[in-house]
Motif scaffolding. Structure first.
Motif, PDB file in Angstrom:
ATOM      1  N   GLN A   1       0.845  -1.229   0.010  1.00 56.85           N
ATOM      2  CA  GLN A   1      -0.015  -0.065  -0.132  1.00 56.85           C
ATOM      3  C   GLN A   1       1.032   1.276   0.194  1.00 56.85           C
ATOM      4  N   GLY A   2       1.821   1.158  -0.765  1.00 50.28           N
ATOM      5  CA  GLY A   2       2.772   2.434  -1.116  1.00 50.28           C
ATOM      6  C   GLY A   2       3.978   2.611   0.093  1.00 50.28           C
ATOM      7  N   ARG A   3       3.847   1.640   1.036  1.00 51.43           N
ATOM      8  CA  ARG A   3       5.010   2.049   2.117  1.00 51.43           C
ATOM      9  C   ARG A   3       6.311   1.338   1.626  1.00 51.43           C
ATOM     10  N   PRO A   4       7.462   2.020   2.199  1.00 48.91           N
ATOM     11  CA  PRO A   4       8.735   1.351   1.985  1.00 48.91           C
ATOM     12  C   PRO A   4       8.842   0.541   3.030  1.00 48.91           C
ATOM     13  N   LEU A   5      10.032  -0.544   2.778  1.00 49.61           N
ATOM     14  CA  LEU A   5      10.166  -1.526   3.901  1.00 49.61           C
ATOM     15  C   LEU A   5      10.924  -0.736   5.032  1.00 49.61           C
ATOM     16  N   HIS A   6      10.368  -1.115   6.320  1.00 49.41           N
ATOM     17  CA  HIS A   6      11.243  -0.488   7.493  1.00 49.41           C
ATOM     18  C   HIS A   6      12.379  -1.492   7.883  1.00 49.41           C
ATOM     19  N   SER A   7      12.265  -2.874   7.655  1.00 46.87           N
ATOM     20  CA  SER A   7      13.307  -3.852   7.832  1.00 46.87           C
ATOM     21  C   SER A   7      13.224  -5.013   7.255  1.00 46.87           C
ATOM     22  N   ILE A   8      14.237  -5.896   7.312  1.00 45.68           N
ATOM     23  CA  ILE A   8      14.005  -7.275   6.510  1.00 45.68           C
ATOM     24  C   ILE A   8      14.738  -8.194   7.628  1.00 45.68           C
ATOM     25  N   PHE A   9      14.028  -9.498   7.687  1.00 44.36           N
ATOM     26  CA  PHE A   9      14.626 -10.320   8.516  1.00 44.36           C
ATOM     27  C   PHE A   9      14.790 -11.708   7.719  1.00 44.36           C
ATOM     28  N   ILE A  10      15.829 -11.969   7.389  1.00 45.71           N
ATOM     29  CA  ILE A  10      16.089 -13.567   6.901  1.00 45.71           C
ATOM     30  C   ILE A  10      16.217 -14.822   7.753  1.00 45.71           C
ATOM     31  N   GLY A  11      15.199 -15.475   8.302  1.00 45.76           N
ATOM     32  CA  GLY A  11      15.284 -16.343   9.168  1.00 45.76           C
ATOM     33  C   GLY A  11      15.268 -17.832   8.560  1.00 45.76           C
ATOM     34  N   GLY A  12      15.196 -18.686   9.269  1.00 46.45           N
ATOM     35  CA  GLY A  12      14.850 -20.137   9.117  1.00 46.45           C
ATOM     36  C   GLY A  12      14.746 -21.123  10.258  1.00 46.45           C
ATOM     37  N   GLY A  13      14.988 -22.413  10.035  1.00 47.63           N
ATOM     38  CA  GLY A  13      16.199 -22.925   9.012  1.00 47.63           C
ATOM     39  C   GLY A  13      17.449 -22.106   9.315  1.00 47.63           C
ATOM     40  N   THR A  14      18.296 -22.327   8.558  1.00 48.83           N
ATOM     41  CA  THR A  14      19.553 -21.575   8.514  1.00 48.83           C
ATOM     42  C   THR A  14      20.186 -21.065   7.342  1.00 48.83           C
ATOM     43  N   PRO A  15      19.674 -19.499   7.398  1.00 47.18           N
ATOM     44  CA  PRO A  15      19.862 -18.849   6.102  1.00 47.18           C
ATOM     45  C   PRO A  15      21.388 -18.698   5.782  1.00 47.18           C
ATOM     46  N   SER A  16      22.230 -18.892   6.957  1.00 44.13           N
ATOM     47  CA  SER A  16      23.914 -18.830   6.477  1.00 44.13           C
ATOM     48  C   SER A  16      24.046 -19.889   5.684  1.00 44.13           C
ATOM     49  N   LEU A  17      23.391 -20.937   5.282  1.00 48.24           N
ATOM     50  CA  LEU A  17      23.691 -21.885   4.395  1.00 48.24           C
ATOM     51  C   LEU A  17      23.862 -21.387   2.880  1.00 48.24           C
ATOM     52  N   MET A  18      22.929 -20.378   2.667  1.00 49.13           N
ATOM     53  CA  MET A  18      22.851 -19.784   1.555  1.00 49.13           C
ATOM     54  C   MET A  18      24.230 -19.308   1.072  1.00 49.13           C
ATOM     55  N   SER A  19      24.521 -18.916  -0.120  1.00 54.39           N
ATOM     56  CA  SER A  19      25.819 -18.201  -0.604  1.00 54.39           C
ATOM     57  C   SER A  19      25.516 -16.817  -0.180  1.00 54.39           C
ATOM     58  N   PRO A  20      26.658 -16.127  -0.250  1.00 58.46           N
ATOM     59  CA  PRO A  20      26.580 -14.560  -0.148  1.00 58.46           C
ATOM     60  C   PRO A  20      25.882 -14.046  -1.642  1.00 58.46           C
ATOM     61  N   GLU A  21      26.178 -14.604  -2.815  1.00 55.69           N
ATOM     62  CA  GLU A  21      25.820 -14.241  -3.930  1.00 55.69           C
ATOM     63  C   GLU A  21      24.399 -14.528  -4.138  1.00 55.69           C
ATOM     64  N   ALA A  22      23.789 -15.612  -3.484  1.00 55.81           N
ATOM     65  CA  ALA A  22      22.293 -15.700  -3.468  1.00 55.81           C
ATOM     66  C   ALA A  22      21.665 -14.684  -2.819  1.00 55.81           C
ATOM     67  N   ILE A  23      22.151 -14.231  -1.566  1.00 56.73           N
ATOM     68  CA  ILE A  23      21.744 -13.354  -0.751  1.00 56.73           C
ATOM     69  C   ILE A  23      21.771 -12.023  -1.494  1.00 56.73           C
ATOM     70  N   LYS A  24      22.790 -11.616  -1.996  1.00 58.48           N
ATOM     71  CA  LYS A  24      22.710 -10.513  -2.832  1.00 58.48           C
ATOM     72  C   LYS A  24      21.957 -10.157  -3.902  1.00 58.48           C
ATOM     73  N   ARG A  25      21.474 -11.565  -4.672  1.00 58.54           N
ATOM     74  CA  ARG A  25      20.565 -11.419  -5.700  1.00 58.54           C
ATOM     75  C   ARG A  25      19.223 -11.189  -4.968  1.00 58.54           C
ATOM     76  N   LEU A  26      18.885 -11.890  -3.767  1.00 55.10           N
ATOM     77  CA  LEU A  26      17.686 -11.762  -3.150  1.00 55.10           C
ATOM     78  C   LEU A  26      17.271 -10.284  -2.513  1.00 55.10           C
ATOM     79  N   LEU A  27      18.306  -9.851  -2.001  1.00 56.86           N
ATOM     80  CA  LEU A  27      17.933  -8.326  -1.642  1.00 56.86           C
ATOM     81  C   LEU A  27      18.124  -7.153  -2.883  1.00 56.86           C
ATOM     82  N   ASP A  28      18.869  -7.513  -3.802  1.00 60.26           N
ATOM     83  CA  ASP A  28      18.596  -6.514  -4.858  1.00 60.26           C
ATOM     84  C   ASP A  28      17.299  -6.761  -5.597  1.00 60.26           C
TER      85      ASP A  28
END
Length: 381
Positions: free
Chosen positions: A55-82
């Motif tokens: 509804q037109g709002r920006p994101l205030h914060s993002i939390f990447i949880g799990g599971g174990t998100p640190s199993l993902m590669s930094p390259e995958a996390i960059k693609r996600l955040l971009d």
């Protein structure tokens, strides 16, 4: 009239190395390589399908949880955040947290996550004692835990958190305080310190371990709390302590009854719809196989919060925080009249579980101690 609160985003990464016996989260032990690219594509499509809820709002914060998100590669996390940023703008002072297991952290990995856009790491240490870690099913050892915290402290993040449990199987007071002292020695700006609970449908529920007696649990909390205060940590939430200015922005939005989108396997969301005069909750498809099926809607459940449940839902979140609660906030965030609170608030004040001023309510020390009793007052038939 309902007001739109700040908007956060929760991203669920469902895979872990092995399932811990106390865990009731939607997590799945790895049997093969994570399908990183397919899952990131699904997450971004999931978010696209939810964009109308922003509804037109920006994101205030993002939390990447799990599971174990640190199993993902930094390259995958960059693609996600971009990809997320291309779909929805980021607010100023954006907080982006990623959960990490010390057993999945090697040298340089946190630097890679920081370069990808993460500015806060939450490290699931739980204990520094090998026998306790083994009992909890954790895959790391104390040295790996210390290494992960030291890495987080040196790569230039805005903050990092250590997750630590107490009330562990056969844990003594000295065991619990030793864990806390070792965590404090690593100087995390934020420390989540919470008691182990036995959740239904977990191995611990079917084969309950021997937990400390209530008297020991009370001593652990009392002395641990004093230790944290003596080292400059302030308790701002039931199970969270922080150095001043390092409170978790994402968690504060949860407990202040803010809105959040949830993307990923089994992710939950809570959204305010002012034009429809209601608040809704969402849940996404739970199992990774189903979630990754091509060309499908990711939404599994969508339901409005019942009017009679709004006061309990609001206070169940809001009373986790120790800050005073502005009285005008309840009608703004629930769309309900404050007059509906007259009976439970009168009783809460009589029992000295709450204090009141002309503009605010404040949970008392007695109310913190008997928080469940206080929340029971807001249950409606």
């Amino acid at each position: 009239m309902l007001h739109l609160p700040p908007l956060s985003l929760y991203v669920h990464i469902p895979w872990c190395v092995q399932k811990c016996p106390y865990c009731d989260f939607n997590s799945h032990p790895l049997k093969e390589a994570i399908p990183e690219q397919a899952y990131i594509s699904a997450l971004l499509e999931d978010l696209r399908q939810d964009l109308h809820l922003a509804q037109g709002r920006p994101l205030h914060s993002i939390f990447i949880g799990g599971g174990t998100p640190s199993l993902m590669s930094p390259e995958a996390i960059k693609r996600l955040l971009d990809g997320i940023k291309a779909l929805i703008p980021f607010a100023d002072a954006m907080e982006i947290t990623l959960e990490a297991n010390p057993g999945t952290v090697e040298a340089g990995r946190f630097a890679g996550f920081k370069a990808a856009g993460v500015n806060r790491i939450s490290i699931g240490i739980q204990s520094f004692q090998p026998e306790k870690l083994a009992r909890l099913g954790r895959i790391h050892d104390p040295e790996q835990a210390r290494f992960a915290a030291q890495e987080a402290a040196t790569v230039g993040l805005n903050s990092f958190n250590i997750d630590l449990m107490h009330g562990l199987p056969e844990q003594s007071l000295s065991d619990a305080l030793s864990d806390l002292e070792q965590a404090i020695a690593l100087s995390p700006p934020h420390l989540s310190w919470y008691q182990l609970t036995i959740e239904p449908n977990t191995p611990f529920a079917s084969r309950p371990p021997a937990l400390p007696e209530d008297e020991t649990l009370a001593d652990i909390y009392e002395q641990g709390h004093a230790l944290l205060l003596a080292n400059g940590y302030l308790q701002y939430e039931v199970s969270a302590y922080a150095k001043p200015g390092f409170e978790a922005r994402h968690n504060l939005n949860y407990w202040r009854f803010g809105d959040y989108l949830g993307i990923g396997c089994g992710a939950h969301g809570k959204i305010t719809l002012p034009l429809e005069g209601k608040l809704v909750r969402t849940v996404k498809v739970k199992h990774p196989k189903g979630y990754l099926e091509a060309n499908r809607p990711y939404l599994d459940q969508y339901w409005p919060i019942a009017t009679q449940d709004l006061s309990l839902e609001y206070f169940m979140n809001r009373l986790r925080l120790f800050e005073a609660i502005p009285k005008q906030e309840f009608p703004q965030l629930t769309g309900q009249s404050a007059s509906l609170l007259e009976t439970p608030l009168t009783e809460a004040l009589r029992l000295e579980l709450l204090d009141e001023t002309d503009t605010h309510w404040q949970v008392t020390p007695l109310g913190r101690r008997f928080l469940n009793r206080l929340l029971d007052l807001f249950i409606t038939d």
